[in-house]
Design an enzyme around this catalytic site. Structure first.
Site, mmCIF file in Angstrom:
data_model
loop_
_atom_site.group_PDB
_atom_site.id
_atom_site.type_symbol
_atom_site.label_atom_id
_atom_site.label_comp_id
_atom_site.label_asym_id
_atom_site.label_seq_id
_atom_site.Cartn_x
_atom_site.Cartn_y
_atom_site.Cartn_z
ATOM 1 N N LYS A 1 -0.129 6.463 7.634
ATOM 2 C CA LYS A 1 0.567 6.414 6.343
ATOM 3 C C LYS A 1 -0.429 6.405 5.182
ATOM 4 C CE LYS A 1 2.058 2.435 4.817
ATOM 5 N NZ LYS A 1 1.397 2.236 3.485
ATOM 6 N N LYS B 1 -7.444 1.874 -2.752
ATOM 7 C CA LYS B 1 -7.065 1.414 -1.405
ATOM 8 C C LYS B 1 -6.988 2.593 -0.447
ATOM 9 C CE LYS B 1 -5.373 -0.853 2.100
ATOM 10 N NZ LYS B 1 -4.114 -1.613 2.122
ATOM 11 N N SER C 1 0.872 -1.183 0.000
ATOM 12 C CA SER C 1 0.000 0.000 0.000
ATOM 13 C C SER C 1 0.901 1.222 0.000
ATOM 14 C CB SER C 1 -0.905 0.000 1.238
ATOM 15 O OG SER C 1 -1.791 -1.091 1.193
#
Length: 220
Positions: A163, A95, A20
């Site tokens: 993040k 995502k 990711s």
């Protein structure tokens, strides 16, 4: 990098990256892979540790759809919901969007329930009512799993969600899209990081909301 997977992979191999990251990263990797006659697919996942163990992850792929079909049986071992989103970069875009929505839903739920607790309502009762009402979302699963038992072991870590919100904000900035709810969600992630809770599940934010609301909890 020297000695990395792209450099060492056999000619014609398929590389599937479940990371990711910023969408620009897999785009760079795809170009390097193609230069070495390799096939590349990005495939970030959602569903957390629980989904990985149960092989029910959602898999968001970006790249050549023919490459996806070649590796679909392998990806099926970790998740039933396999999506082709678009070219490389698209998978990591959705995502980041998904994780932003997930944490925004959770933060809204926890703020709401903090108000209810301060008003003298029962947490379990509130959760049951909202589950049967229009405010329901996947965030409600956190009540029985984390909030009531005070179990804040990950799960999905605060540091990782922070993040992913950085990624979401970078994408939004590049596209000149004004966003607001995600900023408040990251406000809570940052507060949890500052409190040394980065390795705890994101549900630990509830304890910070309780502290601000001066809600005492006997088990703390």
């Amino acid at each position: 990098s020297a000695g990395g997977v792209i450099e060492l992979a056999k000619n014609g191999a398929i590389l599937v990256d479940l990371s990711s990251v910023l969408p620009s990263t897999p785009r760079k990797l795809e170009a390097r892979a193609k230069a070495r006659n390799l096939k590349f697919l990005e495939a970030p996942v959602s569903g957390g540790v629980t989904g990985a163990r149960a092989a029910t992850l959602a898999i968001m792929t970006g790249g050549d759809v023919q490459v996806l079909e070649q590796v679909r049986p392998i990806l099926g071992a970790i998740g039933r919901n396999i999506y082709h989103v678009g070219p490389v970069g698209a998978g990591n875009t959705i995502k980041a969007i998904n994780n932003m929505m997930s944490t925004v839903n959770a933060c809204a739920m926890m703020e709401g329930f903090a108000v209810g607790l301060k008003a003298g309502l029962d947490l379990k009762t509130m959760a049951d009512i909202v589950k049967a009402s229009s405010g329901n979302s996947n965030a409600l699963a956190r009540v029985d799993r984390a909030l009531i038992p005070r179990n804040f072991e990950p799960g999905f870590k605060v540091a990782l969600m922070n993040k992913d919100l950085d990624t979401f904000h970078a994408i939004a900035k590049e596209l000149h899209i004004p966003v607001s709810f995600s900023n408040m969600a990251q406000h809570y992630q940052q507060a949890a990081l500052a409190a040394g809770l980065g390795e705890k599940d994101t549900s630990v934010i509830f304890t910070l909301i309780e502290q601000r609301a001066a809600i005492a909890h006997a088990k703390d």
